[in-house]
Design a protein around this motif. Structure first.
Motif, PDB file in Angstrom:
ATOM      1  N   MET A 593       0.816  -1.216   0.000  1.00  0.00           N
ATOM      2  CA  MET A 593       0.000   0.000   0.000  1.00  0.00           C
ATOM      3  C   MET A 593       0.847   1.263   0.000  1.00  0.00           C
ATOM      4  O   MET A 593       0.349   2.338  -0.352  1.00  0.00           O
ATOM      5  CB  MET A 593      -0.930   0.000   1.210  1.00  0.00           C
ATOM      6  N   TRP A 594       2.107   1.182   0.405  1.00  0.00           N
ATOM      7  CA  TRP A 594       2.948   2.382   0.469  1.00  0.00           C
ATOM      8  C   TRP A 594       3.708   2.606  -0.840  1.00  0.00           C
ATOM      9  O   TRP A 594       3.778   3.732  -1.331  1.00  0.00           O
ATOM     10  CB  TRP A 594       3.946   2.279   1.624  1.00  0.00           C
ATOM     11  N   SER A 595       4.267   1.551  -1.404  1.00  0.00           N
ATOM     12  CA  SER A 595       5.105   1.719  -2.591  1.00  0.00           C
ATOM     13  C   SER A 595       4.390   1.425  -3.896  1.00  0.00           C
ATOM     14  O   SER A 595       4.837   1.842  -4.965  1.00  0.00           O
ATOM     15  CB  SER A 595       6.333   0.808  -2.485  1.00  0.00           C
ATOM     16  N   GLY A 596       3.277   0.680  -3.827  1.00  0.00           N
ATOM     17  CA  GLY A 596       2.584   0.268  -5.040  1.00  0.00           C
ATOM     18  C   GLY A 596       3.203  -0.942  -5.702  1.00  0.00           C
ATOM     19  O   GLY A 596       2.734  -1.380  -6.762  1.00  0.00           O
ATOM     20  N   GLU A 597       4.219  -1.536  -5.082  1.00  0.00           N
ATOM     21  CA  GLU A 597       4.865  -2.711  -5.661  1.00  0.00           C
ATOM     22  C   GLU A 597       4.118  -3.980  -5.255  1.00  0.00           C
ATOM     23  O   GLU A 597       3.418  -4.016  -4.238  1.00  0.00           O
ATOM     24  CB  GLU A 597       6.320  -2.797  -5.201  1.00  0.00           C
ATOM     25  N   VAL A 598       4.283  -5.029  -6.049  1.00  0.00           N
ATOM     26  CA  VAL A 598       3.691  -6.334  -5.762  1.00  0.00           C
ATOM     27  C   VAL A 598       4.810  -7.287  -5.358  1.00  0.00           C
ATOM     28  O   VAL A 598       5.841  -7.374  -6.037  1.00  0.00           O
ATOM     29  CB  VAL A 598       2.924  -6.883  -6.983  1.00  0.00           C
ATOM     30  N   HIS A 599       4.594  -7.994  -4.239  1.00  0.00           N
ATOM     31  CA  HIS A 599       5.601  -8.925  -3.721  1.00  0.00           C
ATOM     32  C   HIS A 599       5.030 -10.334  -3.689  1.00  0.00           C
ATOM     33  O   HIS A 599       3.837 -10.530  -3.451  1.00  0.00           O
ATOM     34  CB  HIS A 599       6.037  -8.514  -2.311  1.00  0.00           C
ATOM     35  N   VAL A 707      -5.583  -1.968  -8.554  1.00  0.00           N
ATOM     36  CA  VAL A 707      -4.162  -1.780  -8.248  1.00  0.00           C
ATOM     37  C   VAL A 707      -3.423  -3.095  -8.468  1.00  0.00           C
ATOM     38  O   VAL A 707      -4.024  -4.169  -8.492  1.00  0.00           O
ATOM     39  CB  VAL A 707      -3.959  -1.303  -6.795  1.00  0.00           C
ATOM     40  N   GLY A 708      -2.119  -2.987  -8.648  1.00  0.00           N
ATOM     41  CA  GLY A 708      -1.279  -4.171  -8.718  1.00  0.00           C
ATOM     42  C   GLY A 708      -1.395  -4.982  -9.984  1.00  0.00           C
ATOM     43  O   GLY A 708      -0.909  -6.120 -10.040  1.00  0.00           O
TER      44      GLY A 708
END
Length: 709
Positions: A593-599, A707-708
């Motif tokens: 939610m902070w960086s917009g990256e998917v892990h 998102v994502g």
């Protein structure tokens, strides 16, 4: 094999074990001897309410119910099986009583075999070391600051739970002294337990809250932000802080006043009144009018006012009155005659014949809530019950119900909450909400709790998650508003309470950096209010808490049982606290939610940087659909006209969107709307609106933010 609800087995030492089967795979096991023990106080006061009896087959010493069977032997040992496979069995030392009479009985012990890999969870906020109970020993006895919400309910990963139907101290030793044995002991009681069966921890929590009461659904404004005023604040201070938070765009719904607002500091009586000194700008007698003017002005600005209380009242006077009325018990009517040894004597002077009570606080002709009505009439909307007085032990106190502290210490706080919040609803026809620091079985039914005066750090976090594992959903801490980690934790809990009691660190009145961080988290909180409120509705129907430890959400993951600084909010949000950059993510994809990256999660530790202006990680699970609202300065159900769905696609998901008027008791009569929203691919499907007031949702406009992907 007769089909019936109960049977009794005669055991050694002139003891008998009685089994009663109830719906949903619940069995009660009680012991008796020459005496028949009275029902527990939890039953007498309507806190435990048994479900409907279930028909069960009885063969020899075995009770068969559904896919389960419970075998009881004459030596008092027992075993529980599912489809023939053992899931629980007693161990050496198990004893339903030490003697067949109440006078000689020293208590009972439940000794269970611990299987390889078996894990135990539960018992409420009774210790703050770890979530997993294996390897621990202790006692369920309210004690500051160690044990705030002791709940005698334990669950096993093998698919069963045991609820000890007692208010006495329960001592436990779970695979600590002996790695293959779990021991639970209660003094001065015959065995009285409910054995719950279920295929998951969530299933067991649902059945436990079915037995002890589902969580209530509080007012929607309770999911906004609370601020507890500085102890020495005055009427002018309250008004200035309230207007200042609005000017600084710091959302807030609830303002609480502390003990100094009473005429007598920490007043434990029922003659309490507002303190004239807090209205110094208004000379007597005009300051009394200023009370209502202050509250009315705050109400117009969107604030609810709460009031601190402390109590050493004997709540059993009123509780016995209500129990007798509910159970149809009668009391002898007073007359002008006294019968002594069969002879009636005329009483011309009765002032020497009545009872004299050492308890000079409790007024036996009135209910506890009666003295609070004047404050409610002034506009007070909720109460904070302080730990002062009732949290203390009273070794020589004899309560009006004839019990001592041995049976009342753990129960007294719950009765205060039961009467305070229940009677508020009766008096106002509005939903109650408020907080108290201590409770026991049934805590989820009446109000919320905070972790006492222990701050908002690591230890309280463990206490909160322990509460969730016994179905208590509305729990929180004193948010540490002066550092980013405290803000991160506090603003993601079921309730967010910023405590400025000891220092006036109000939202919006701190450093520029902290104000910016606080505003970001406040805005996020207000966006998520509808998500939390819908989860609260789910909790009120199923018992599933809003905040869920990883071991509850992912019980098949071994590593999840050691994660006491992580939790899910519903099915979709994952947060951690006080963990730095290191984080373990369950299998699957997670959106930061902070960086917009998917892990990609794999259950192993990853290093994912947390921004400087954030206090921990916050992720969306793949297959998430979260309703969000526009940011407002306070909660207003009537203003819910548009919802933006935050969607992270990847797998199918569904969510029950809930809305009502947010304040009255009409939802109990079906005056609400609920709609199942399903995610299929990248599309949302909106099901038919259910409930008696579909208009709450019919005109809501929906938009989607993906998102994502």
């Amino acid at each position: 094999m007769p089909a019936e609800n109960a049977f009794t087995v005669s055991c050694k030492n002139n003891l008998k074990l009685t089994l009663r089967a109830f719906e949903n795979g619940i069995v009660r096991m009680t012991a008796s001897g020459f005496d028949s023990p009275d029902p527990s106080l939890l039953e007498r006061y309507g806190i435990v309410e048994e479900p409907a009896p279930a028909s069960a087959s009885i063969e020899g010493g075995t009770l068969k119910f559904g896919e389960y069977e419970l075998e009881v032997r004459p030596d008092t040992s027992w075993a529980l099986r599912r489809n023939g496979a053992p899931i629980a069995a007693t161990a050496a030392g198990n004893a339903p009583a030490s003697a067949p009479t109440e006078k000689l009985n020293k208590g009972y012990r439940v000794c269970l075999q611990v299987a390889e890999g078996e894990r135990f969870l539960g018992l409420g906020d009774n210790q703050r070391k770890q979530l997993l109970l294996n390897g621990l020993s202790g006692e369920l006895w309210i004690r500051n600051p160690v044990c705030h919400v002791p709940v005698p309910f334990v669950m096993s990963s093998r698919g069963y739970g045991i609820f000890f139907n007692t208010t006495r101290k329960l001592c436990y030793n779970i695979a600590k002294t002996d790695a293959k044995k779990a021991v639970f002991a209660v003094e001065k009681s015959f065995l009285d337990i409910y054995i719950l069966t279920g295929k998951s921890f969530a299933d067991l929590i649902g059945k436990f809250t079915m037995l002890t009461g589902r969580p209530h659904l509080p007012a929607m404004k309770s999911f906004g932000i609370w601020v507890i005023m500085y102890y020495w604040s005055t009427c002018n201070d309250v008004q200035n802080i309230a207007s200042g938070m609005r000017e600084r765009r710091m959302p807030c719904d609830n303002i609480s006043l502390e003990p100094g607002w009473m005429e007598k500091n920490y007043d434990q009586s029922v003659t309490r009144d507002w303190s004239e000194h807090r209205f110094t700008a208004c000379p007597a007698p005009y300051w009394r009018g200023a009370v209502q003017h202050m509250i009315q002005g705050l109400d117009a600005a969107g604030y609810n006012i709460g009031l601190w209380l402390c109590c050493r009242w004997d709540l059993t006077v009123e509780e016995e009155r209500r129990a007798k009325a509910r159970l149809g018990e009668t009391e002898a009517e007073a007359s002008g005659l006294m019968n002594v040894d069969g002879v009636e004597y005329q009483l011309l002077d009765q002032h020497m014949t009545g009872a004299a009570y050492l308890d000079g606080v409790t007024k036996r002709d009135q209910a506890w809530f009666d003295h609070l009505k004047k404050f409610v009439d002034d506009g007070v909307k909720y109460f904070k019950l302080d730990g002062c007085a009732l949290m203390s032990e009273y070794p020589d106190r004899l309560y009006a119900n004839g019990k001592t502290d041995e049976e009342m210490h753990n129960l007294a706080f719950l009765l205060e909450a039961k009467q305070t919040f229940g009677d508020y609803e009766t008096y106002t026809s509005k939903r109650s909400y408020g907080i108290y620091p201590c409770a026991t079985t049934g805590v989820q039914r009446y109000a919320g709790t905070w972790c006492g005066d222990t701050g908002g750090g690591r230890q309280p976090m463990i206490g909160l998650l322990q509460n969730c594992l016994v179905g208590h959903t509305f729990c929180t801490v004193d948010v540490e508003n002066d550092h980013v980690q405290g803000i991160h934790m506090g603003y993601l809990l079921p309730w967010t309470i910023v405590d400025c009691w000891a220092a006036p660190h109000y939202p919006g009145f701190l450093s520029e950096e902290l104000n910016a961080i606080g505003r970001d988290y406040s805005n996020l909180r207000m966006q998520l209010v509808e998500y939390y409120y819908s989860l609260a509705f789910l909790a009120s129907r199923t018992g599933m808490p809003i905040m869920r430890p990883l071991c509850l959400a992912y019980p098949d993951e071994d590593w999840a049982y050691s994660q006491d600084m992580m939790f899910m909010v519903g099915d979709f949000l994952l947060a951690d606290v006080f963990s730095g950059d290191d984080v373990r993510l369950p299998n699957g994809k997670w959106y930061d939610m902070w960086s917009g990256e998917v892990h990609e999660g794999n259950g192993k530790v990853q290093k994912i940087p947390v921004p400087k202006n954030r206090g921990g990680h916050l992720f969306l699970r793949e297959g998430s659909i979260i309703p969000t609202l526009p940011v407002r300065q306070y909660v207003d159900p009537k203003a819910v006209t548009g919802i933006e769905w935050l969607v992270f696609p990847g797998r199918e998901a569904s969510f029950d969107l809930y809305l009502d008027d947010g304040e009255t008791l009409g939802h109990r009569e079906g005056e609400y709307a609920v709609q199942t929203v399903t995610l299929c691919g990248r599309e949302l499907d909106f099901g038919a609106i259910r409930g008696g007031k579909p208009g709450f949702l019919e005109n809501v406009k929906h938009t989607v933010r993906i998102v994502g992907a």
